[in-house]
Scaffold this active site. Structure first.
Site, PDB file in Angstrom:
ATOM      1  N   CYS A  19       0.841  -1.206   0.000  1.00  0.00           N
ATOM      2  CA  CYS A  19       0.000   0.000   0.000  1.00  0.00           C
ATOM      3  C   CYS A  19       0.875   1.254   0.000  1.00  0.00           C
ATOM      4  O   CYS A  19       0.585   2.236  -0.688  1.00  0.00           O
ATOM      5  CB  CYS A  19      -0.916   0.017   1.226  1.00  0.00           C
ATOM      6  SG  CYS A  19      -2.109  -1.329   1.298  1.00  0.00           S
ATOM      7  N   ASP A 435      32.939  21.423  20.189  1.00  0.00           N
ATOM      8  CA  ASP A 435      33.300  22.819  20.328  1.00  0.00           C
ATOM      9  C   ASP A 435      33.416  23.123  21.823  1.00  0.00           C
ATOM     10  O   ASP A 435      32.841  22.416  22.649  1.00  0.00           O
ATOM     11  CB  ASP A 435      32.225  23.687  19.669  1.00  0.00           C
ATOM     12  CG  ASP A 435      32.502  25.160  19.830  1.00  0.00           C
ATOM     13  OD1 ASP A 435      33.656  25.566  19.635  1.00  0.00           O
ATOM     14  OD2 ASP A 435      31.558  25.903  20.173  1.00  0.00           O
ATOM     15  N   ASP A 629      27.205  24.638  18.269  1.00  0.00           N
ATOM     16  CA  ASP A 629      25.990  25.419  18.507  1.00  0.00           C
ATOM     17  C   ASP A 629      25.120  25.560  17.269  1.00  0.00           C
ATOM     18  O   ASP A 629      24.056  26.160  17.322  1.00  0.00           O
ATOM     19  CB  ASP A 629      26.341  26.802  19.074  1.00  0.00           C
ATOM     20  CG  ASP A 629      27.170  27.637  18.100  1.00  0.00           C
ATOM     21  OD1 ASP A 629      27.311  27.227  16.930  1.00  0.00           O
ATOM     22  OD2 ASP A 629      27.664  28.693  18.516  1.00  0.00           O
ATOM     23  N   ASP A 633      29.526  26.947  14.200  1.00  0.00           N
ATOM     24  CA  ASP A 633      30.183  25.713  13.770  1.00  0.00           C
ATOM     25  C   ASP A 633      29.498  25.079  12.563  1.00  0.00           C
ATOM     26  O   ASP A 633      29.694  23.897  12.292  1.00  0.00           O
ATOM     27  CB  ASP A 633      30.201  24.705  14.927  1.00  0.00           C
ATOM     28  CG  ASP A 633      30.967  25.244  16.119  1.00  0.00           C
ATOM     29  OD1 ASP A 633      32.138  25.596  15.943  1.00  0.00           O
ATOM     30  OD2 ASP A 633      30.392  25.314  17.215  1.00  0.00           O
TER      31      ASP A 633
END
Length: 738
Positions: A19, A435, A629, A633
């Site tokens: 389906c 980071d 963040d 970055d």
């Protein structure tokens, strides 16, 4: 440029992987549709289309013409909980069981206690009850099979309808032929089997619908977070209760203790602890006061807040989270795409196998001189069993069910998985690159020490630095400006301003150029490194004098690691993951943070474009996840095998990672990876169960080792087993803190 939009549709009537293939094929054929993803478990389709060439009405028409029912899904707050499907199957299952089980029990009791006796009334009763079952319980299967036949396709209901028809039709001929005196008493009739298979399959569909609802509970709970009403403050300062749908941007709203925040907004008055656990997964309420952002759906614990609405409806963080999770649940990794391709041809293949089975038993009966009734019984038994047991519904549910539970669990913990590819990649990660600022540390540095040179005062240095950096968005710049304002220092208006990515700022103040940034910024402008520079995070201040730059001083900062970062890093190490700290800060500052939290390797002084290059080099050793963040970055997040963005709930739309952590805790990284491992393990188990079931069961049915009733029970059990295995994910221990 074409304007592409993504629209979600509810699709009713799907019951197997074939389906899904039919719906996707029908919608994809519409000019202007660039992508379509159909999820069997949630009964939804996500369609990306060019709004200038295709419309939602065209998609709905294509779905309807394919034999299913399509409607545009409501917004996140309006989506209804799927009770209807479960209730319908429950009614059919009850009717089927009432018509079948008493007759079946009576038959076996009489067969055991009075063997060999002729019970003609039982055959008549079985005929009547099975005919009622075919008409009432089976009408949904027959209607669906007929719609598929008119389109020249087939689906799971085709197999069920054929199976029930073969069992009932053969029995009808044999039984009434005997009544008419054309032949002797039948050795086997399958009225009760036809009745039982419809009852058992309906019962299985009811259990499946209930399990689907349980699998989608997390999303449903998220959608129910926003209250239905809000208290709007009018111009006179009086609050009035209004429906949530009437709230507009910039409305002032009152949130009393114990109430949920109605929409995203900014606090204008008051202070309170706000429980954001359902959004972020962090259990401790956060203090929110004037100027702070609040997210719709969070709980105001103990204070009175006045907020200004900033995001409403589909723009709200809650609506975006729901949309993101629904999109992830409809995504398909390569393994599911393969399963869908197999399922799309599965039903026609099964029909051919059933025909070959019938021909084989006919030839066997002829070669062994079986009488017609015996040969017919063998054909009906084997062919009907093949048709029933080969239904590929378990194959279609194997991945979506696990994906629904896994992404739902993540959403409840503040972990938003964008698609199945991100989930699949998270399982394979070997290196986690982090980071520093805002990821491992709190991201709110404060000025620790001001070191003036050349006879200047601390105030002179702070004024120059803050004046130069007042338009920068960098956390260090904000810390300098905040300290200057706290000390009552008047900022000078720069005549020009330029932000150097990863280096600092260059501003012209009172006719001279001022530098505020790293030693690399000073070196670019012809200044040598100072031998007595302090350790840690530093911003150097220099000013152009007589055509050359002169160092004026430096500012050091403190940005301690988050309280739970060390525990989160240890958790990653226990998962056999290697950790790397990648920072634009100095090597000394980065090493200090890495040592404090136990990170394996440190690379400091790396600019944004250098981070992406570092990720590429590390990928030569293994698969890499980058945690940042989502804004500064972004290049590294895009290059990494998996980007994990840490941000606040109100910034969900701007994040760029494959996985978004709504909260700020680094624990979410380990939890996301643990969740992906558990989910992918469950997906593999489900696919094995589905494939193994069909591969093993079809030969048994073709050889006549199963009867239709057992085949129906086994088919229903396979669906329930696959979804039940997916629901086991809800008990998986993915967060060692809980």
């Amino acid at each position: 440029m074409p304007q592409e939009v993504e629209t979600i549709f509810d699709v009713k009537g799907m019951n197997c992987a074939s389906c899904v293939a039919h719906v996707e094929k029908a919608v994809r054929a519409i000019p202007g549709v660039s992508d379509v993803r159909v999820n069997l478990a949630s009964e939804r389709a996500i369609v990306r289309l060019d709004s200038d060439r295709a419309t939602s009405q065209a998609v709905i028409a294509a779905i309807d013409q394919a034999g299913y029912s399509g409607t545009v899904a409501g917004s996140g707050h309006e989506h209804a909980h799927p009770h209807d499907s479960a209730d319908l199957w429950f009614r059919r299952a009850v009717a089927g069981v009432v018509l079948w089980l008493p007759m079946e029990l009576t038959h076996w009791i009489m067969h055991i206690r009075m063997p060999g006796m002729d019970h003609a009334w039982m055959d008549w009763s079985a005929f009547v009850t099975s005919t009622i079952a075919i008409i009432y319980v089976g009408r949904g299967f027959y209607a669906s099979a007929w719609h598929a036949l008119k389109r020249g396709t087939s689906n799971m209901d085709t197999l069920i309808a054929l199976g029930a028809t073969v069992a009932w039709g053969y029995s009808l001929i044999i039984f009434f032929g005997h009544v008419a005196g054309l032949w002797g008493p039948p050795k086997a009739i399958y009225f009760m089997e036809a009745n039982g298979l419809l009852a058992l399959i309906s019962l299985g569909h009811w259990l499946e619908a209930r399990a689907r609802r349980m699998a989608g509970d997390a999303i449903h709970q998220l959608m129910q977070l926003a209250p239905s009403v809000a208290l709007r403050i009018d111009e006179s300062g009086t609050p009035h209760e209004i429906p949530l749908s009437e709230v507009e941007k910039s409305d002032r709203l009152l949130v009393l203790p114990g109430q949920r925040v109605p929409v995203d907004g900014v606090v204008e008055a008051g202070q309170s602890a706000v429980d954001e656990s359902m959004m972020t997964g962090e259990p401790i309420p956060q203090t929110r006061t004037v100027g702070d952002s609040v997210v719709g759906g969070t709980l105001n614990v103990d204070g009175r807040l006045t907020i200004r609405a900033t995001r409403i409806g589909s723009e709200s963080a809650l609506a975006q989270i729901v949309k993101l999770v629904e999109s992830a649940q409809s995504s398909k990794p390569p393994v599911q795409q393969l399963a869908d391709r197999i399922a799309s041809i599965f039903v026609p293949v099964v029909l051919c196998i059933a025909l070959l089975t019938a021909a084989g038993w006919w030839a066997w009966g002829a070669s062994h001189s079986w009488e017609l009734a015996r040969t017919g019984a063998a054909i009906a038994n084997a062919a009907c069993s093949v048709l029933i047991i080969a239904c590929p519904c378990a194959l279609g549910l194997a991945l979506p069910a696990a994906l629904m539970v896994g992404t739902g669990m993540g959403a409840k913990r503040g972990i938003l998985i964008r698609d199945a590819d991100a989930l699949q990649m998270a399982e394979r990660i070997e290196f986690v690159v982090l980071d520093k600022t805002g990821t491992v540390t709190a991201g709110k540095p404060t000025v620790e020490k001001i070191i003036p040179e050349n006879g200047l005062s601390e105030g002179n240095i702070l004024q120059l630095a803050a004046s130069a950096e007042q338009f920068s968005a960098h956390p260090l710049a904000k810390a300098v400006v905040a300290r200057a304002r706290a000390d009552g220092i008047k900022l000078l208006e720069p005549e020009s301003f330029n932000s150097e990515a990863g280096l600092g700022v260059v501003a012209r103040i009172n006719g001279t150029t001022v530098l505020a940034g790293s030693e690399a910024l000073l070196a670019i402008n012809g200044m040598t490194s100072s031998n007595d520079s302090p350790n840690g995070t530093i911003v150097h201040i220099a000013q152009q004098m007589n055509g050359a730059y002169q160092r004026l001083g430096a500012i050091t900062f403190s940005d301690p690691a988050k309280s739970d970062s060390a525990q989160a890093i240890a958790q990653l190490h226990r998962m056999n993951l290697q950790t790397v700290l990648l920072s634009g800060d100095t090597q000394a500052a980065a090493e200090a943070v890495a040592t404090a939290v136990g990170i394996d390797a440190v690379h400091g002084g790396v600019k944004p474009d250098g981070k992406a290059a570092f990720i590429r080099s590390l990928q030569e050793q293994g698969r890499v996840a980058m945690v940042g963040d989502g804004i500064n970055d972004a290049p590294a997040l895009a290059v990494a095998d998996l980007g994990i963005a840490i941000g606040s709930g109100s910034d969900v739309a701007r994040e760029t990672g494959g996985i978004v952590l709504v909260g700020s805790s680094l624990h979410g990284v380990a939890v996301a990876i643990a969740l992906s491992r558990a989910t992918m393990r469950t997906i593999r188990q489900n696919l094995f169960l589905a494939f193994f079931y069909n591969v093993a069961a079809i030969p048994l049915a073709a050889l006549g080792l199963l009867n239709p009733l057992i085949a129906a029970a086994a088919m229903a059990l396979s669906d329930v087993a696959v979804i039940g295995n997916a629901l086991r994910l809800r008990r998986a221990r993915i967060d060692p803190r809980k």
